[in-house]
Write a protein that holds these residues in place. Structure first.
Motif, PDB file in Angstrom:
ATOM      1  N   ASN A 173       1.380   5.444  -4.994  1.00 45.20           N
ATOM      2  CA  ASN A 173       1.879   5.221  -6.353  1.00 45.20           C
ATOM      3  C   ASN A 173       0.774   5.084  -7.393  1.00 45.20           C
ATOM      4  OD1 ASN A 173       4.535   5.320  -5.529  1.00 45.20           O
ATOM      5  ND2 ASN A 173       4.764   3.104  -5.337  1.00 45.20           N
ATOM      6  N   THR A 174      -0.481   4.969  -6.952  1.00 47.05           N
ATOM      7  CA  THR A 174      -1.574   4.761  -7.912  1.00 47.05           C
ATOM      8  C   THR A 174      -2.629   5.868  -7.826  1.00 47.05           C
ATOM      9  OG1 THR A 174      -2.738   3.327  -6.316  1.00 47.05           O
ATOM     10  CG2 THR A 174      -1.299   2.256  -7.928  1.00 47.05           C
ATOM     11  N   MET A 175      -2.271   7.013  -7.281  1.00 51.96           N
ATOM     12  CA  MET A 175      -3.256   8.079  -7.113  1.00 51.96           C
ATOM     13  C   MET A 175      -3.743   8.643  -8.446  1.00 51.96           C
ATOM     14  SD  MET A 175      -2.047  10.092  -3.659  1.00 51.96           S
ATOM     15  CE  MET A 175      -3.509  11.119  -3.680  1.00 51.96           C
ATOM     16  N   ASN A 176      -2.993   8.393  -9.514  1.00 50.39           N
ATOM     17  CA  ASN A 176      -3.445   8.838 -10.846  1.00 50.39           C
ATOM     18  C   ASN A 176      -4.285   7.771 -11.545  1.00 50.39           C
ATOM     19  OD1 ASN A 176      -1.407   7.024 -11.245  1.00 50.39           O
ATOM     20  ND2 ASN A 176      -0.384   8.200 -12.857  1.00 50.39           N
ATOM     21  N   ASN A 177      -4.530   6.658 -10.857  1.00 49.30           N
ATOM     22  CA  ASN A 177      -5.382   5.587 -11.380  1.00 49.30           C
ATOM     23  C   ASN A 177      -6.425   5.284 -10.307  1.00 49.30           C
ATOM     24  OD1 ASN A 177      -6.533   3.042 -11.999  1.00 49.30           O
ATOM     25  ND2 ASN A 177      -4.737   2.449 -13.196  1.00 49.30           N
ATOM     26  N   LYS A 178      -7.576   5.891 -10.433  1.00 53.68           N
ATOM     27  CA  LYS A 178      -8.569   5.863  -9.360  1.00 53.68           C
ATOM     28  C   LYS A 178      -8.995   4.446  -8.985  1.00 53.68           C
ATOM     29  CE  LYS A 178     -12.823   8.246  -7.956  1.00 53.68           C
ATOM     30  NZ  LYS A 178     -13.837   9.237  -8.344  1.00 53.68           N
ATOM     31  N   LEU A 179      -9.142   3.568  -9.954  1.00 55.62           N
ATOM     32  CA  LEU A 179      -9.588   2.203  -9.675  1.00 55.62           C
ATOM     33  C   LEU A 179      -8.544   1.444  -8.860  1.00 55.62           C
ATOM     34  CD1 LEU A 179     -11.763   0.058 -10.079  1.00 55.62           C
ATOM     35  CD2 LEU A 179     -10.638  -0.576 -12.232  1.00 55.62           C
ATOM     36  N   SER A 180      -7.283   1.507  -9.304  1.00 54.36           N
ATOM     37  CA  SER A 180      -6.217   0.818  -8.577  1.00 54.36           C
ATOM     38  C   SER A 180      -6.032   1.406  -7.185  1.00 54.36           C
ATOM     39  CB  SER A 180      -4.904   0.902  -9.357  1.00 54.36           C
ATOM     40  OG  SER A 180      -4.979   0.187 -10.566  1.00 54.36           O
ATOM     41  N   CYS A 181      -6.078   2.734  -7.094  1.00 51.53           N
ATOM     42  CA  CYS A 181      -5.922   3.404  -5.810  1.00 51.53           C
ATOM     43  C   CYS A 181      -7.025   2.982  -4.843  1.00 51.53           C
ATOM     44  CB  CYS A 181      -5.927   4.913  -6.013  1.00 51.53           C
ATOM     45  SG  CYS A 181      -5.507   5.863  -4.543  1.00 51.53           S
ATOM     46  N   HIS A 182      -8.246   2.890  -5.355  1.00 51.97           N
ATOM     47  CA  HIS A 182      -9.376   2.464  -4.528  1.00 51.97           C
ATOM     48  C   HIS A 182      -9.150   1.060  -3.982  1.00 51.97           C
ATOM     49  CE1 HIS A 182     -14.048   1.998  -4.159  1.00 51.97           C
ATOM     50  NE2 HIS A 182     -13.478   2.258  -3.008  1.00 51.97           N
ATOM     51  N   ALA A 183      -8.653   0.172  -4.830  1.00 54.92           N
ATOM     52  CA  ALA A 183      -8.405  -1.214  -4.408  1.00 54.92           C
ATOM     53  C   ALA A 183      -7.368  -1.262  -3.287  1.00 54.92           C
ATOM     54  CB  ALA A 183      -7.943  -2.044  -5.602  1.00 54.92           C
ATOM     55  N   HIS A 184      -6.277  -0.517  -3.452  1.00 58.76           N
ATOM     56  CA  HIS A 184      -5.232  -0.511  -2.422  1.00 58.76           C
ATOM     57  C   HIS A 184      -5.722   0.158  -1.141  1.00 58.76           C
ATOM     58  CE1 HIS A 184      -2.275  -2.225  -5.038  1.00 58.76           C
ATOM     59  NE2 HIS A 184      -2.340  -1.239  -5.903  1.00 58.76           N
ATOM     60  N   LEU A 185      -6.547   1.177  -1.281  1.00 59.03           N
ATOM     61  CA  LEU A 185      -7.097   1.858  -0.111  1.00 59.03           C
ATOM     62  C   LEU A 185      -8.000   0.916   0.693  1.00 59.03           C
ATOM     63  CD1 LEU A 185      -7.495   4.400   1.575  1.00 59.03           C
ATOM     64  CD2 LEU A 185      -9.187   5.179  -0.093  1.00 59.03           C
TER      65      LEU A 185
END
Length: 313
Positions: A173-185
């Motif tokens: 759900n956050t792949m268009n927001n690199k920072l948030s996606c990185h945190a969840h990853l």
């Protein structure tokens, strides 16, 4: 279609060369002659030699024969997650259970020396998330647990539990927001590596032939239905895998981190915990569903496994 994939190289580029249609800024759309849904294959590169690949939901129009390898001297590792399986459910009698508990694949950890063959039939909904990272990532982010994680292990399997499932949803759900996606990853990887660090290590086996690996994965499906009363014996399982009992037990442990019947017990206990947490069944109901002769026997087994009484969930 035959596809050879080397984990030591950029995965997006290898798939794009074989099935790419329209090019995107951060990936490609699968050629409509190969797959349906105009499926997007998105590639994101993060700091620290960490890469994320999302292959969108599609149905291939012809069989895909994939040969995946990772050289023994490779510094790259891959986590492969079959998303199409983790969202499925199946009816067992009057009960609905999560189907990823019953059929591989959930999460595969692919290390150096891997050789694996995968057949994807046509017309089957397929969606995949892959995480590729360098060994330096483990050293940088997981220094405290690095010694307990065998980064030279060529294969390991884990189920998708509720924590991992939630993290995967957040990643997607956050792949268009690199920072948030990185945190969840990073949150996903933290929990995944914690589980991998608890795997038991086999004796005398450190690598499986691709055919043996395929048989181990197939036979594991006989252990993955928590409500099945007819658990095959070790003799029956090893015979179906075309192995002796000792080789089968150690090969199974290499992939799943537990001996076969220990893994079977974990499936059943984790199913029970999830049912209790969701208030779907009482302790008494669960004990009989799982084949215990009396609720007290189930309670004792549950406490031995989790260190807590069922009533605490």
């Amino acid at each position: 279609m035959k596809i050879d994939i080397s984990i030591s190289d950029n995965v997006n580029r290898q798939f794009k060369d074989k099935m790419g249609g329209q090019e995107l800024k951060n990936g490609f759309i699968i050629d409509p002659d190969i797959g349906t849904n105009n499926a997007k294959c998105i590639y994101i590169e993060f700091p620290g030699c960490l890469e994320l690949y999302h292959f969108g939901s599609t149905q291939f129009k012809e069989p895909i024969e994939m040969h995946t390898t990772n050289p023994i001297d490779s510094d790259w590792l891959l986590i492969h997650i079959n998303l199409s399986k983790f969202s499925q459910q199946k009816k067992v009698g009057d009960d609905t259970i999560s189907f990823q508990r019953n059929l591989p694949i959930g999460i595969l950890f692919c290390g150096p020396g891997l050789e694996m063959n995968t057949l994807i039939p046509p017309g089957i909904e397929t969606e995949v998330l892959s995480i590729r990272f360098n060994k330096e990532f483990i050293i940088s982010y997981l220094a405290d647990t690095r010694k307990s994680i065998d980064i030279n292990r060529h294969i390991a399997y884990e189920d998708i539990d509720d924590v991992l499932s939630t993290a995967l949803v957040h990643i997607l759900n956050t792949m268009n927001n690199k920072l948030s996606c990185h945190a969840h990853l990073l949150n996903f990887l933290d929990h995944f590596f914690d589980k991998i660090s608890k795997h038991q290590r086999p004796r005398g086996i450190d690598k499986l032939h691709p055919e043996d690996l395929q048989r181990i994965m197939e036979v594991s499906s006989l252990l993955r239905n928590p409500l099945d009363d007819n658990t095959p014996s070790l003799e029956e399982l090893s015979k179906q895998a075309h192995m002796g009992i000792t080789k089968f037990k150690e090969s199974f442990k290499l992939v799943f981190g537990l001996a076969p019947l220990q893994y079977r017990k974990r499936i059943r206990m984790e199913y029970a915990r999830e049912e209790l947490m969701k208030n779907k069944n009482s302790v008494t109901e669960l004990s009989y569903k799982l084949g215990y002769s009396h609720p007290s026997n189930f309670t004792a087994a549950f406490k031995r496994f989790f260190g807590r009484l069922p009533s605490s969930f």
